[in-house]
Design a protein around this motif. Structure first.
Motif, PDB file in Angstrom:
ATOM      1  N   ASN A  76       0.835  -1.211   0.000  1.00 29.36           N
ATOM      2  CA  ASN A  76       0.000   0.000   0.000  1.00 29.36           C
ATOM      3  C   ASN A  76       0.867   1.256   0.000  1.00 29.36           C
ATOM      4  O   ASN A  76       0.538   2.245  -0.649  1.00 29.36           O
ATOM      5  CB  ASN A  76      -0.954   0.015   1.207  1.00 29.36           C
ATOM      6  CG  ASN A  76      -2.184  -0.844   1.007  1.00 29.36           C
ATOM      7  OD1 ASN A  76      -2.644  -1.530   1.915  1.00 29.36           O
ATOM      8  ND2 ASN A  76      -2.739  -0.831  -0.201  1.00 29.36           N
ATOM      9  N   ASP A  77       1.980   1.216   0.717  1.00 34.59           N
ATOM     10  CA  ASP A  77       2.882   2.386   0.713  1.00 34.59           C
ATOM     11  C   ASP A  77       3.451   2.610  -0.684  1.00 34.59           C
ATOM     12  O   ASP A  77       3.598   3.734  -1.136  1.00 34.59           O
ATOM     13  CB  ASP A  77       4.055   2.177   1.695  1.00 34.59           C
ATOM     14  CG  ASP A  77       3.612   2.338   3.145  1.00 34.59           C
ATOM     15  OD1 ASP A  77       2.508   2.877   3.357  1.00 34.59           O
ATOM     16  OD2 ASP A  77       4.341   1.895   4.056  1.00 34.59           O
ATOM     17  N   LYS A  78       3.774   1.508  -1.359  1.00 34.40           N
ATOM     18  CA  LYS A  78       4.454   1.638  -2.653  1.00 34.40           C
ATOM     19  C   LYS A  78       3.493   1.975  -3.799  1.00 34.40           C
ATOM     20  O   LYS A  78       3.815   2.787  -4.654  1.00 34.40           O
ATOM     21  CB  LYS A  78       5.178   0.324  -2.932  1.00 34.40           C
ATOM     22  CG  LYS A  78       6.056   0.383  -4.139  1.00 34.40           C
ATOM     23  CD  LYS A  78       7.149  -0.646  -4.114  1.00 34.40           C
ATOM     24  CE  LYS A  78       7.940  -0.496  -5.402  1.00 34.40           C
ATOM     25  NZ  LYS A  78       8.894  -1.500  -5.607  1.00 34.40           N
ATOM     26  N   TYR A  79       2.308   1.343  -3.814  1.00 35.47           N
ATOM     27  CA  TYR A  79       1.443   1.494  -5.003  1.00 35.47           C
ATOM     28  C   TYR A  79       0.131   2.234  -4.740  1.00 35.47           C
ATOM     29  O   TYR A  79      -0.641   2.456  -5.659  1.00 35.47           O
ATOM     30  CB  TYR A  79       1.115   0.116  -5.588  1.00 35.47           C
ATOM     31  CG  TYR A  79       2.326  -0.605  -6.140  1.00 35.47           C
ATOM     32  CD1 TYR A  79       2.858  -0.287  -7.384  1.00 35.47           C
ATOM     33  CD2 TYR A  79       2.950  -1.608  -5.401  1.00 35.47           C
ATOM     34  CE1 TYR A  79       3.968  -0.941  -7.886  1.00 35.47           C
ATOM     35  CE2 TYR A  79       4.070  -2.276  -5.889  1.00 35.47           C
ATOM     36  CZ  TYR A  79       4.565  -1.934  -7.139  1.00 35.47           C
ATOM     37  OH  TYR A  79       5.666  -2.580  -7.624  1.00 35.47           O
ATOM     38  N   GLY A  80      -0.179   2.546  -3.487  1.00 38.39           N
ATOM     39  CA  GLY A  80      -1.424   3.280  -3.218  1.00 38.39           C
ATOM     40  C   GLY A  80      -2.436   2.437  -2.469  1.00 38.39           C
ATOM     41  O   GLY A  80      -2.124   1.360  -1.941  1.00 38.39           O
ATOM     42  N   GLU A  81      -3.685   2.953  -2.454  1.00 38.61           N
ATOM     43  CA  GLU A  81      -4.710   2.352  -1.577  1.00 38.61           C
ATOM     44  C   GLU A  81      -5.405   1.132  -2.163  1.00 38.61           C
ATOM     45  O   GLU A  81      -6.218   0.491  -1.507  1.00 38.61           O
ATOM     46  CB  GLU A  81      -5.783   3.405  -1.281  1.00 38.61           C
ATOM     47  CG  GLU A  81      -5.297   4.590  -0.500  1.00 38.61           C
ATOM     48  CD  GLU A  81      -6.396   5.622  -0.371  1.00 38.61           C
ATOM     49  OE1 GLU A  81      -6.952   6.029  -1.415  1.00 38.61           O
ATOM     50  OE2 GLU A  81      -6.707   6.010   0.758  1.00 38.61           O
ATOM     51  N   VAL A  83      -4.288  -2.076  -4.500  1.00 40.08           N
ATOM     52  CA  VAL A  83      -3.112  -2.689  -5.134  1.00 40.08           C
ATOM     53  C   VAL A  83      -3.413  -4.134  -5.516  1.00 40.08           C
ATOM     54  O   VAL A  83      -4.115  -4.845  -4.797  1.00 40.08           O
ATOM     55  CB  VAL A  83      -1.922  -2.691  -4.135  1.00 40.08           C
ATOM     56  CG1 VAL A  83      -0.670  -3.273  -4.784  1.00 40.08           C
ATOM     57  CG2 VAL A  83      -1.643  -1.300  -3.616  1.00 40.08           C
ATOM     58  N   ARG A  97      -8.358   1.819   1.030  1.00 39.12           N
ATOM     59  CA  ARG A  97      -9.231   2.983   0.805  1.00 39.12           C
ATOM     60  C   ARG A  97     -10.547   2.725   1.536  1.00 39.12           C
ATOM     61  O   ARG A  97     -11.218   1.710   1.261  1.00 39.12           O
ATOM     62  CB  ARG A  97      -9.487   3.163  -0.685  1.00 39.12           C
ATOM     63  CG  ARG A  97     -10.207   4.463  -1.032  1.00 39.12           C
ATOM     64  CD  ARG A  97     -10.440   4.573  -2.526  1.00 39.12           C
ATOM     65  NE  ARG A  97      -9.209   4.503  -3.274  1.00 39.12           N
ATOM     66  CZ  ARG A  97      -9.096   3.990  -4.498  1.00 39.12           C
ATOM     67  NH1 ARG A  97     -10.157   3.505  -5.119  1.00 39.12           N
ATOM     68  NH2 ARG A  97      -7.938   3.948  -5.109  1.00 39.12           N
ATOM     69  N   ARG A 397      -3.919   0.516   8.037  1.00 44.59           N
ATOM     70  CA  ARG A 397      -3.625   1.686   7.206  1.00 44.59           C
ATOM     71  C   ARG A 397      -4.911   2.488   6.952  1.00 44.59           C
ATOM     72  O   ARG A 397      -4.900   3.711   6.930  1.00 44.59           O
ATOM     73  CB  ARG A 397      -3.029   1.220   5.886  1.00 44.59           C
ATOM     74  CG  ARG A 397      -2.065   2.214   5.294  1.00 44.59           C
ATOM     75  CD  ARG A 397      -1.305   1.582   4.176  1.00 44.59           C
ATOM     76  NE  ARG A 397      -0.390   2.524   3.560  1.00 44.59           N
ATOM     77  CZ  ARG A 397      -0.746   3.432   2.678  1.00 44.59           C
ATOM     78  NH1 ARG A 397      -2.007   3.563   2.321  1.00 44.59           N
ATOM     79  NH2 ARG A 397       0.154   4.245   2.165  1.00 44.59           N
ATOM     80  N   ASN A 401      -6.928   7.376   8.214  1.00 50.36           N
ATOM     81  CA  ASN A 401      -7.382   8.119   7.031  1.00 50.36           C
ATOM     82  C   ASN A 401      -7.650   9.595   7.364  1.00 50.36           C
ATOM     83  O   ASN A 401      -7.669   9.998   8.532  1.00 50.36           O
ATOM     84  CB  ASN A 401      -8.618   7.449   6.413  1.00 50.36           C
ATOM     85  CG  ASN A 401      -9.782   7.408   7.370  1.00 50.36           C
ATOM     86  OD1 ASN A 401     -10.282   8.440   7.797  1.00 50.36           O
ATOM     87  ND2 ASN A 401     -10.220   6.204   7.755  1.00 50.36           N
TER      88      ASN A 401
END
Ligand code: HEM
Length: 497
Positions: A76-81, A83, A97, A397, A401
């Motif tokens: 999630n850190d590398k590609y977003g919410e 993946v 997300r 994660r 939010n």
């Protein structure tokens, strides 16, 4: 006329060409829009590339090496919410997300979980029990038995039982104290197991022995869940784990035998049933097999010690780290219950306590991931999700939010205004939501209040939850053994001795 006809003919001949000429770009544009819209609608989420099969191998190794929770955070850190990765060669989505996670939780099409079938078989969970049972008919039969035990009128005596168990173990605090340092995790496990037994089983048991077996069972479950099929070709690799599961199952079978005896000797059974009695009756009516009964009891006995004790540990640490919060809680407890023990009617008034527990679960969730599998084709947040796709909701994660004013800090400000469900889901939601969520909140409030009435909490050498080494695999919990996990409890003086 001929002239007109010939001109008409020429017009009709010309029309298709005109239309073709002027409409072609239009049709082309519409088609392009459809393709673009379709691509967007069915766009593949970002993630590592397939790269001739290297991508799936690398992402799977990542999960095996780091553990599920840590690998999810990494992706999630590398590609977003949202993946896409692969686990055991299967497409797997990692979602943090809130809107997308909420849609998955609520949707009936995601009410299955995933894991290696052999691994689940080894720990007795394959189409058995409830937690990782993926057989919808079996879940439909078993879930109501759990619900009956964990909701409604059966919740009435949770407060009294929780007060009694907490007080009993606080009176024997020396059993979990060494050099003035309290092993809080052990204390919480003992209290929670005792409450569980008093509510769901009511048979004398050796808590230390059962707790040891529960921890081994959890470790084995976590170890085997995502192992490759190849691992199960060599029995020496998984034998130890199979034995761990077998040992806890044997203990459960013995307890069920004892329960059967006490049912046989009971005179007023109809007025006094519990979870174990319900299971035994269901077996006697042919609704459940003896394996089902054993696994259901096992899962009820592990569900609370595996989750509640770690949550309580994080709650106590965070309270100790924040003296203003501790003082506020003490004030509230005094105002609500005075010198009396906590009662059912006090619980709704403990607003600060509720915010504190929620904030601790948001900041340090014990269940930091939820594993589901799509049972039908579907679209979530514009992404097409094929039947059979694995889905992991990264709760930890997601909890941090933008809705919360201080997402990356432990702060009661985060719960000063009502938090909509979609932003905070510590117990999951929908058809596979945690069946223990109501009882868990009651138990956590009562145990914390009973402890704070008697003791002021301190961490060791200013230690904080952020510098504890955690394992983030199937759940988030402190790595054990580890130095300085203990806490110091200082007895409070009575106001009017
Ligand atoms: C499932 C959290 C305490 C019994 C779950 C799930 C979560 C969760 C996130 C998955 C929900 C989903 O897939 O949507 C927690 C937390 C707890 C807690 C944070 C305490 C702090 C308990 C307790 C019990 C319990 C005390 C029972 C005594 C269960 C069961 C399931 C479950 C049986 C599986 C339900 C199913 O798959 O249908 N829990 N839980 N939990 N929990 Fe809890």
């Amino acid at each position: 006329m001929i002239g007109i006809l010939s001109s008409v003919q020429s017009i009709t001949e010309v029309i298709p060409e005109v239309i073709a000429g002027s409409a072609a770009p239009l049709i082309f544009l519409i088609l392009a829009l459809i393709v673009i819209w379709n691509c967007k609608f069915r766009s593949s989420p970002p993630g590592p590339s397939f790269c001739m099969g290297i991508g799936p191998i690398v992402s799977y190794i990542h999960f095996l090496w780091k553990g599920i929770g840590k690998a999810c955070n990494y992706y999630n850190d590398k590609y977003g919410e949202f993946v896409r990765v692969w686990i055991m060669g299967e497409e797997t989505l990692i979602i943090s997300r809130p809107s997308a996670a909420y849609n998955v939780l609520k949707h009936a099409g995601y009410c299955s979980r995933f894991g290696n079938e052999f691994g689940l078989q080894c720990v007795g969970m394959r189409e058995n029990g409830i937690i990782f049972n993926n057989n919808p008919d079996s879940v439909k039969q078993i879930r109501p038995i759990f619900m009956k035990a964990l909701t409604g009128s059966r919740l009435q005596n949770v407060t009294a039982v929780s007060v009694a168990s907490t007080k009993a173990y606080l009176e024997r605090l020396d059993q979990v104290t060494d050099n003035g340092q309290v092993n809080v995790l052990k204390l919480a496990r003992l209290i929670v197991l005792d409450i569980n037994n008093k509510l769901f089983l009511r048979v004398p048991l050796d808590e230390n022995e059962i707790l040891g077996k529960i921890q081994n069972y959890f470790d084995s479950w976590q170890t085997l869940l995502l192992k490759p099929h190849l691992f199960f070709k060599f029995s020496w690799l998984y034998k130890k784990h199979e034995e761990n599961a077998q040992e806890l199952r044997m203990s459960m079978k013995n307890l069920i035998m004892k329960k059967r005896q006490s049912i046989a000797e009971s005179e007023k059974l109809e007025e006094d049933t519990d979870f174990a009695t319900d299971l035994i009756f269901a077996q006697d009516h042919g609704d459940l097999t003896s394996e089902n009964v054993c696994q259901c009891l096992l899962e009820m006995m592990i569900a609370a010690p595996d989750t509640m004790s770690v949550s309580l540990y994080f709650i106590f640490m965070l309270i100790a780290q924040h003296p203003d919060v501790q003082e506020g809680l003490i004030e509230e407890i005094k105002t609500v219950s005075g010198d009396n023990e906590v009662e059912n009617s006090d619980l709704p008034q403990m607003k600060l306590m509720e915010s504190c527990i929620n904030e601790a679960m948001r900041y340090m969730p014990v269940v930091d991931i939820i594993m589901r599998r799509a049972m039908e084709d579907n679209v979530i947040d514009g992404h097409y999700i094929k039947k059979g796709t694995n889905v992991i909701l990264n709760i930890k994660r997601m909890n941090r939010n933008e809705f919360f004013p201080k997402p990356n800090e432990f702060s009661l400000q985060n719960f000063e205004t009502a938090v909509p469900n979609r932003y905070f889901q510590p117990f999951g939601s929908g058809p596979r939501a945690c069946v223990g969520k109501h009882i868990a909140m009651v138990m956590m409030k009562v145990i914390t209040a009973t402890l704070l009435k008697k003791y002021k909490l301190h961490t060791l050498d200013g230690r904080t939850v952020d510098d504890i080494k955690n394992i983030n695999n199937l759940s988030q919990h402190p790595e054990e053994p580890q130095s300085r996990l203990e806490m110091i409890f200082i007895a409070r003086r009575k106001a009017n001795p």
